[in-house]
Design a protein around this motif. Structure first.
Motif, PDB file in Angstrom:
ATOM      1  N   LEU A   1      25.525  12.222   6.627  1.00  0.00           N
ATOM      2  CA  LEU A   1      24.244  12.176   7.324  1.00  0.00           C
ATOM      3  C   LEU A   1      23.559  10.844   7.074  1.00  0.00           C
ATOM      4  N   THR A   2      22.677  10.466   7.979  1.00  0.00           N
ATOM      5  CA  THR A   2      21.781   9.336   7.747  1.00  0.00           C
ATOM      6  C   THR A   2      20.414   9.933   7.458  1.00  0.00           C
ATOM      7  N   LEU A   3      19.861   9.612   6.304  1.00  0.00           N
ATOM      8  CA  LEU A   3      18.516  10.087   5.971  1.00  0.00           C
ATOM      9  C   LEU A   3      17.562   8.907   6.105  1.00  0.00           C
ATOM     10  N   GLU A   4      16.502   9.117   6.856  1.00  0.00           N
ATOM     11  CA  GLU A   4      15.518   8.054   7.056  1.00  0.00           C
ATOM     12  C   GLU A   4      14.187   8.502   6.467  1.00  0.00           C
ATOM     13  N   PHE A   5      13.571   7.611   5.690  1.00  0.00           N
ATOM     14  CA  PHE A   5      12.286   7.923   5.066  1.00  0.00           C
ATOM     15  C   PHE A   5      11.266   6.900   5.545  1.00  0.00           C
ATOM     16  N   THR A   6      10.170   7.370   6.107  1.00  0.00           N
ATOM     17  CA  THR A   6       9.175   6.437   6.604  1.00  0.00           C
ATOM     18  C   THR A   6       7.759   6.995   6.444  1.00  0.00           C
ATOM     19  N   GLY A   7       6.759   6.265   6.864  1.00  0.00           N
ATOM     20  CA  GLY A   7       5.370   6.689   6.741  1.00  0.00           C
ATOM     21  C   GLY A   7       4.861   6.630   5.322  1.00  0.00           C
ATOM     22  N   GLY A   8       5.591   5.928   4.449  1.00  0.00           N
ATOM     23  CA  GLY A   8       5.189   5.839   3.045  1.00  0.00           C
ATOM     24  C   GLY A   8       6.126   6.629   2.149  1.00  0.00           C
ATOM     25  N   SER A   9       6.932   7.526   2.726  1.00  0.00           N
ATOM     26  CA  SER A   9       7.835   8.335   1.904  1.00  0.00           C
ATOM     27  C   SER A   9       8.979   7.486   1.337  1.00  0.00           C
ATOM     28  N   GLU A  10       9.217   6.306   1.916  1.00  0.00           N
ATOM     29  CA  GLU A  10      10.298   5.454   1.429  1.00  0.00           C
ATOM     30  C   GLU A  10      10.082   5.022  -0.014  1.00  0.00           C
ATOM     31  N   PHE A  11       8.820   5.017  -0.469  1.00  0.00           N
ATOM     32  CA  PHE A  11       8.546   4.604  -1.843  1.00  0.00           C
ATOM     33  C   PHE A  11       9.055   5.614  -2.851  1.00  0.00           C
ATOM     34  N   LEU A  12       9.327   6.812  -2.388  1.00  0.00           N
ATOM     35  CA  LEU A  12       9.839   7.832  -3.290  1.00  0.00           C
ATOM     36  C   LEU A  12      11.341   7.669  -3.498  1.00  0.00           C
ATOM     37  N   VAL A  13      11.984   6.915  -2.603  1.00  0.00           N
ATOM     38  CA  VAL A  13      13.439   6.753  -2.688  1.00  0.00           C
ATOM     39  C   VAL A  13      13.788   5.279  -2.820  1.00  0.00           C
ATOM     40  N   GLY A  14      13.166   4.643  -3.798  1.00  0.00           N
ATOM     41  CA  GLY A  14      13.487   3.260  -4.114  1.00  0.00           C
ATOM     42  C   GLY A  14      13.122   2.271  -3.032  1.00  0.00           C
ATOM     43  N   ASN A  15      12.086   2.567  -2.263  1.00  0.00           N
ATOM     44  CA  ASN A  15      11.619   1.619  -1.259  1.00  0.00           C
ATOM     45  C   ASN A  15      12.648   1.340  -0.176  1.00  0.00           C
ATOM     46  N   GLN A  16      13.584   2.243  -0.026  1.00  0.00           N
ATOM     47  CA  GLN A  16      14.670   2.051   0.933  1.00  0.00           C
ATOM     48  C   GLN A  16      14.526   3.095   2.041  1.00  0.00           C
ATOM     49  N   LYS A  17      14.400   2.606   3.275  1.00  0.00           N
ATOM     50  CA  LYS A  17      14.147   3.533   4.381  1.00  0.00           C
ATOM     51  C   LYS A  17      15.379   4.359   4.780  1.00  0.00           C
ATOM     52  N   ILE A  18      16.530   3.709   4.787  1.00  0.00           N
ATOM     53  CA  ILE A  18      17.727   4.394   5.292  1.00  0.00           C
ATOM     54  C   ILE A  18      18.717   4.663   4.169  1.00  0.00           C
ATOM     55  N   HIS A  19      19.204   5.881   4.095  1.00  0.00           N
ATOM     56  CA  HIS A  19      20.223   6.242   3.115  1.00  0.00           C
ATOM     57  C   HIS A  19      21.374   6.938   3.832  1.00  0.00           C
ATOM     58  N   GLN A  20      22.586   6.431   3.626  1.00  0.00           N
ATOM     59  CA  GLN A  20      23.769   7.107   4.181  1.00  0.00           C
ATOM     60  C   GLN A  20      24.277   8.031   3.092  1.00  0.00           C
ATOM     61  N   VAL A  21      24.312   9.310   3.381  1.00  0.00           N
ATOM     62  CA  VAL A  21      24.710  10.251   2.338  1.00  0.00           C
ATOM     63  C   VAL A  21      25.816  11.173   2.805  1.00  0.00           C
ATOM     64  N   SER A  22      26.437  11.814   1.825  1.00  0.00           N
ATOM     65  CA  SER A  22      27.486  12.782   2.113  1.00  0.00           C
ATOM     66  C   SER A  22      27.174  14.006   1.265  1.00  0.00           C
ATOM     67  N   ILE A  23      26.924  15.091   1.918  1.00  0.00           N
ATOM     68  CA  ILE A  23      26.498  16.289   1.187  1.00  0.00           C
ATOM     69  C   ILE A  23      27.552  17.373   1.322  1.00  0.00           C
ATOM     70  N   ALA A  24      27.895  17.973   0.184  1.00  0.00           N
ATOM     71  CA  ALA A  24      28.912  19.023   0.194  1.00  0.00           C
ATOM     72  C   ALA A  24      28.299  20.354   0.594  1.00  0.00           C
ATOM     73  N   GLY A  25      29.123  21.182   1.219  1.00  0.00           N
ATOM     74  CA  GLY A  25      28.661  22.528   1.538  1.00  0.00           C
ATOM     75  C   GLY A  25      28.986  22.942   2.949  1.00  0.00           C
ATOM     76  N   GLU A  26      29.120  24.230   3.141  1.00  0.00           N
ATOM     77  CA  GLU A  26      29.354  24.783   4.477  1.00  0.00           C
ATOM     78  C   GLU A  26      28.024  25.000   5.166  1.00  0.00           C
ATOM     79  N   GLU A  27      27.990  24.963   6.474  1.00  0.00           N
ATOM     80  CA  GLU A  27      26.778  25.308   7.232  1.00  0.00           C
ATOM     81  C   GLU A  27      25.534  24.649   6.639  1.00  0.00           C
ATOM     82  N   LEU A  28      25.568  23.333   6.651  1.00  0.00           N
ATOM     83  CA  LEU A  28      24.449  22.583   6.089  1.00  0.00           C
ATOM     84  C   LEU A  28      23.197  22.696   6.965  1.00  0.00           C
ATOM     85  N   THR A  29      22.072  23.016   6.305  1.00  0.00           N
ATOM     86  CA  THR A  29      20.805  23.068   7.033  1.00  0.00           C
ATOM     87  C   THR A  29      19.865  22.019   6.440  1.00  0.00           C
TER      88      THR A  29
END
Lengths: 343, 102
Positions: B8-36
């Protein structure tokens, strides 16, 4: 199209495109990106138009106050777009934009001053009345320290947040006077004003809420305050800024202030209260609070005096400070730094 | 056993990016079936927001904090299934904080 789109209103209410954004009232009214943007712009234009702010021979020059927040950015963006339309449709207005910085963190004022032309720190309101707040000032950092000291000396987070709010209002009026502008536009949104209504009620300002939340506020001898975003919700601001590409203009200082314990004030509590009600499905909270606020009036007459601090009427017999302002001042051990504001 | 992973691509904006190291875009890989989206929130608590001292600006318990908007592929989650929205490989989830700034 996304597979789990099972909810109602898959189509934009304005055109036949699939909807992408739910309206502020809930998912029964949804828009595609383009129509959403148009809806917001129309809301802004009609807010100014219906109140005839720049019509009927009124002065075109106005002070526009920004504080770098997303609502300020939205306001500025809308104004710039509206001024640049073709001669038949454009908004005829000459804005003077001033950015007010309230952060007491070192270096923030300098950082903002690099980006914006007219920048003033909230601390400037503490200058003697003869001095101009738009001047650079002798020692900016010392002034800011003076403000920080005043705020940290407040006996409660509520009085701290409230005096900050009042000082900002007073600074705006001083700016308008120095610039000789009789109209001021501020970026208060529907959510801001609903919060303000409830906080004001909690501290005894019930009689003042209709003026404080009005679309156009006129007081004798003072500039007219206009709140063109009064019917616009914070969600609409955030989505609008994103759609119009204005997000990058927003100035953040939270990263510095985030670590500091702010203390839980009435202002924070009402923010949580309203947000939670909306999340729980009470979508009409903000609009209901605002429409009720507009109907609450104090028992005053045209000769009623204005409070010397908040510059609003309170009751027929009030002299000097209104009771809520008196309560706030009672929570500030040494208010000599703002004594000139209550003369 | 091969665990299903969703990119998934996770995007943080509106000020929330400061909670994730000041980085707006994170490419992630999450384990699990039927991800919500809910699964993503739980994952965030355990990873990107694990040592964050102001996690309350984005999350309230296991839900998104009131005042935070969520989009999936630029569509309002209110028009989808909100927290129960199913995610697939390549989806983009955007978190927009409306709480601060300025």
């Amino acid at each position: 199209q996304h597979e789990s789109m099972t909810k109602a209103s898959l189509q934009c209410v304005k055109c036949s495109n699939p909807s992408t954004i739910a309206g502020a009232e809930g998912k029964n009214v949804a828009y595609c990106d383009g129509c959403y943007g148009e809806m917001l712009t129309h809301k802004f234009r009609s807010a100014l138009g219906k109140r005839r702010v720049f019509k009927d021979g009124a002065a075109k020059e106005a002070l526009v106050v920004s504080d770098g927040s997303s609502s300020s950015v939205f306001l500025l963006g809308q104004i710039r777009d509206a001024i640049q339309l073709n001669p038949h449709q454009r908004l005829v207005m000459q804005p003077t934009i001033v950015t007010i910085v309230s952060s007491v963190t070192e270096g923030v004022l300098a950082r903002v001053a690099e980006k914006e032309s007219l920048v003033v720190h909230l601390a400037a309101v503490m200058r003697p009345s003869e001095e101009k707040v738009l001047d650079k000032g002798r020692d900016a950092e010392e002034e800011i320290r003076g403000l920080a000291q005043l705020l940290s000396s407040c006996k409660s987070p509520t009085s701290r947040d409230e005096i900050t709010r009042i000082l900002k209002e007073r600074l705006i009026l001083r700016l308008a006077a120095e610039l000789q502008l009789s109209t001021v536009l501020i970026a208060d949104t529907a959510d801001d004003l609903a919060r303000l209504s409830l906080s004001a009620l909690c501290i005894g300002r019930g009689g003042q809420i209709s003026e404080m939340t009005g679309g156009v506020e006129k007081r004798k001898g003072l500039p007219t305050i206009v709140r063109p975003l009064k019917e616009i919700r914070s969600k609409e601001i955030a989505m609008g800024n994103r759609m119009f590409g204005w997000e990058k203009e927003v100035i953040y200082v939270e990263e510095d202030e985030m670590k500091k314990p702010m203390g839980y004030s009435i202002h924070k509590a009402t923010e949580d209260f309203i947000e939670t009600l909306h999340t729980e499905g009470f979508q009409a909270t903000v609009s209901t609070v605002l429409s009720t606020s507009s109907k609450v009036h104090p028992d005053v007459n045209p000769s009623s005096l204005l409070c010397t601090l908040c510059l609003r009427t309170f009751s027929k017999d009030m002299v000097g400070l209104c009771p809520p302002c008196q309560s706030i001042m009672d929570e500030i051990p040494d208010w000599s730094g703002i004594a000139h504001l209550v003369q | 056993i091969e665990m299903t992973e969703t990119s998934l691509t996770l995007e943080f904006t509106g000020g929330s990016e400061f909670l994730v190291g000041n980085q707006k875009i994170h490419q992630v890989s999450i384990a699990g079936e039927e991800l919500t989206i809910r699964s993503v929130l739980l994952w965030l608590k355990e990873t990107l927001l694990k040592n964050c001292d102001r996690i309350d600006l984005l999350l309230e318990g296991e839900a998104v904090r009131p005042g935070v908007l969520v989009l999936v592929n630029d569509t309002d989650w209110e028009l989808l299934d909100e927290e129960r929205t199913l995610l697939k490989n390549g989806d983009r989830v955007t978190f927009i904080s409306t709480l601060h700034g300025g």
